[in-house]
Design a protein around this motif. Sequence first.
Motif, mmCIF file in Angstrom:
data_model
loop_
_atom_site.group_PDB
_atom_site.id
_atom_site.type_symbol
_atom_site.label_atom_id
_atom_site.label_comp_id
_atom_site.label_asym_id
_atom_site.label_seq_id
_atom_site.Cartn_x
_atom_site.Cartn_y
_atom_site.Cartn_z
ATOM 1 N N GLU A 254 0.831 -1.206 0.000
ATOM 2 C CA GLU A 254 0.000 0.000 0.000
ATOM 3 C C GLU A 254 0.865 1.255 0.000
ATOM 4 N N GLU A 255 1.924 1.263 0.813
ATOM 5 C CA GLU A 255 2.828 2.418 0.853
ATOM 6 C C GLU A 255 3.491 2.637 -0.499
ATOM 7 N N ASN A 256 3.828 1.537 -1.172
ATOM 8 C CA ASN A 256 4.467 1.626 -2.481
ATOM 9 C C ASN A 256 3.515 2.205 -3.514
ATOM 10 N N PHE A 257 2.237 1.820 -3.420
ATOM 11 C CA PHE A 257 1.241 2.369 -4.338
ATOM 12 C C PHE A 257 1.183 3.882 -4.203
ATOM 13 N N TRP A 258 1.062 4.374 -2.974
ATOM 14 C CA TRP A 258 0.928 5.813 -2.777
ATOM 15 C C TRP A 258 2.215 6.545 -3.170
ATOM 16 N N ARG A 259 3.354 5.920 -2.977
ATOM 17 C CA ARG A 259 4.617 6.533 -3.402
ATOM 18 C C ARG A 259 4.636 6.693 -4.921
ATOM 19 N N LEU A 260 4.265 5.631 -5.632
ATOM 20 C CA LEU A 260 4.237 5.684 -7.096
ATOM 21 C C LEU A 260 3.178 6.675 -7.586
ATOM 22 N N PHE A 261 2.026 6.670 -6.912
ATOM 23 C CA PHE A 261 0.933 7.553 -7.321
ATOM 24 C C PHE A 261 1.331 9.018 -7.149
ATOM 25 N N ASP A 262 1.863 9.366 -5.980
ATOM 26 C CA ASP A 262 2.255 10.750 -5.722
ATOM 27 C C ASP A 262 3.346 11.219 -6.681
ATOM 28 N N LYS A 263 4.195 10.291 -7.095
ATOM 29 C CA LYS A 263 5.274 10.633 -8.022
ATOM 30 C C LYS A 263 4.736 10.890 -9.429
ATOM 31 N N ALA A 264 3.718 10.117 -9.826
ATOM 32 C CA ALA A 264 3.227 10.185 -11.212
ATOM 33 C C ALA A 264 2.153 11.238 -11.422
ATOM 34 N N PHE A 265 1.427 11.567 -10.364
ATOM 35 C CA PHE A 265 0.228 12.384 -10.527
ATOM 36 C C PHE A 265 0.493 13.838 -10.169
ATOM 37 N N LYS A 267 -0.659 17.349 -8.902
ATOM 38 C CA LYS A 267 -1.717 17.929 -8.079
ATOM 39 C C LYS A 267 -1.879 19.431 -8.317
ATOM 40 N N GLU A 268 -1.224 19.911 -9.368
ATOM 41 C CA GLU A 268 -1.356 21.318 -9.712
ATOM 42 C C GLU A 268 -2.776 21.608 -10.186
ATOM 43 N N PRO A 269 -3.433 22.634 -9.660
ATOM 44 C CA PRO A 269 -4.793 22.957 -10.109
ATOM 45 C C PRO A 269 -4.799 23.469 -11.547
ATOM 46 N N VAL A 270 -5.927 23.309 -12.215
ATOM 47 C CA VAL A 270 -6.115 23.863 -13.551
ATOM 48 C C VAL A 270 -6.686 25.265 -13.378
ATOM 49 N N SER A 277 -10.636 27.896 -10.490
ATOM 50 C CA SER A 277 -9.657 26.826 -10.705
ATOM 51 C C SER A 277 -10.315 25.483 -10.401
ATOM 52 N N ILE A 278 -9.742 24.437 -10.979
ATOM 53 C CA ILE A 278 -10.212 23.080 -10.701
ATOM 54 C C ILE A 278 -9.073 22.343 -9.999
ATOM 55 N N ARG A 279 -9.401 21.775 -8.841
ATOM 56 C CA ARG A 279 -8.397 21.108 -8.021
ATOM 57 C C ARG A 279 -8.660 19.612 -7.955
ATOM 58 N N PHE A 280 -7.566 18.885 -7.872
ATOM 59 C CA PHE A 280 -7.607 17.429 -7.880
ATOM 60 C C PHE A 280 -7.392 16.880 -6.470
ATOM 61 N N GLU A 281 -8.074 15.759 -6.165
ATOM 62 C CA GLU A 281 -7.829 15.053 -4.911
ATOM 63 C C GLU A 281 -7.907 13.553 -5.161
ATOM 64 N N ALA A 282 -7.104 12.800 -4.409
ATOM 65 C CA ALA A 282 -7.161 11.333 -4.438
ATOM 66 C C ALA A 282 -6.934 10.831 -3.025
ATOM 67 N N ASP A 283 -7.757 9.852 -2.615
ATOM 68 C CA ASP A 283 -7.640 9.342 -1.247
ATOM 69 C C ASP A 283 -8.456 8.057 -1.151
ATOM 70 N N GLU A 284 -8.513 7.499 0.060
ATOM 71 C CA GLU A 284 -9.399 6.381 0.342
ATOM 72 C C GLU A 284 -10.403 6.808 1.404
ATOM 73 N N GLN A 374 -4.776 13.717 -17.627
ATOM 74 C CA GLN A 374 -4.187 14.585 -18.643
ATOM 75 C C GLN A 374 -5.225 14.984 -19.685
ATOM 76 N N GLN A 375 -6.105 14.043 -20.046
ATOM 77 C CA GLN A 375 -7.178 14.336 -20.998
ATOM 78 C C GLN A 375 -8.147 15.367 -20.406
ATOM 79 N N ILE A 376 -8.468 15.219 -19.122
ATOM 80 C CA ILE A 376 -9.364 16.164 -18.447
ATOM 81 C C ILE A 376 -8.739 17.552 -18.401
#
Length: 391
Positions: A254-265, A267-270, A277-284, A374-376
């Motif tokens: 689980e820790e590895n997933f969030w590490r990879l996710f935070d690295k790839a995604f 979080k800069e708002p549009v 502005s449009i802001r992004f969030e990801a969580d459980e 990226q499409q959004i």
Amino acid sequence: MASPNLEVLLQKIHHMIDVQEKIAAKTGENFNVFKILGMEALEVRTHSSFLRELLDPKGEHGMGSVFLKLFLSYLSDKNEQAAGFDSPSATVIAEKPIGPINKTNTRGGRIDLFLEDKNHRRIFIENKIYAGDQPNQLLRYHGEDNQAILVYLTLHGTEPSSESTGGNDFSFKLMSYKKEIFQWLENCRKEAVTHPVVREALTQYIELIRHLTNQTTKEYMMEDIEKLLIENPEYSVAINAAQNTLDSIRKKTEENFWRLFDKAFSKEPVQLAANFSIRFEADEDSDGFFIGYRLFEGEANKSGSETADHYFQALKEINSEFRKNGNWLGWYNPTAFAGKTRFAGLDLKTVLNLYSNKNTELEIFIRRIVEQDQQIRTTFAAWQKQDSLKE
């Protein structure tokens, strides 16, 4: 390296499990509509909704107050309020609003399951599957009506944290899906013998509770495994160490997933026109891993405005699973890992596969989300050039 005797012991246990899995396959025990639809851990949309329907004397089950009376039998021992509850007149509401949370965080919020009879006797049920406690959650419900029966329902009968009670001492009833709810559902199924559709729905839900509370293995197999372990106590330390290692692997995955996710995604708002502005969030949360977008004007959340509807349609065109409410421009639960949406719900085989394949499945899952994001972002950026936002 494991000793030959330990390997033989583990092989015997594996054989018992293998036999039971074959029996389950032949009987169709593993077929469950809730699991197939990816709804097994959805706290509100599955569990609170299903329990509400069963408890409602006016429910579509056609059983009147029979199910509610059976439920009250688990509360009425030495509880005059429960014993005197008028079941036929009961109103049952899921996610009952009790006002905004006040500044002292002692009143307000939503009650998962709210029951009230014609005499204004009340039962408040806080329903927990995987979600953690919220600050002063039980204290706020107690503050709403200190005469109400307060029930804290979890998978295994866990005590609420001091964060939920606010460190205060007041009366509440602990209940678990594993014991009380499971027994209640079995009793409901017996009563529904003349209502075959209701009976089969209860059977499906009972099997889901077995799954969530680790009761799917038959009792006789557990007794055989217990006997093996008692006869070979010298291996208890090794088996316990193996369990601890599996717990560690689950946590690392689980820790590895969030590490990879935070690295790839990103979080800069549009940034949009007119200070929007449009802001992004990801969580459980209780519904699992989610991706969400919010529309802001400055620091004010405008996700429930008419302007937001314009942008929500763009989200729906990109992914039809997006939903919205007053707090979210759009959100959805991406299905991952063989239909699971929470790491806590992953079986050990899946966890070990994710852990051992050097992140391949995790990276593929994350890449799909990143490409969609990226499409959004591209769509919204293009709109920003053409449209001016209006309230």
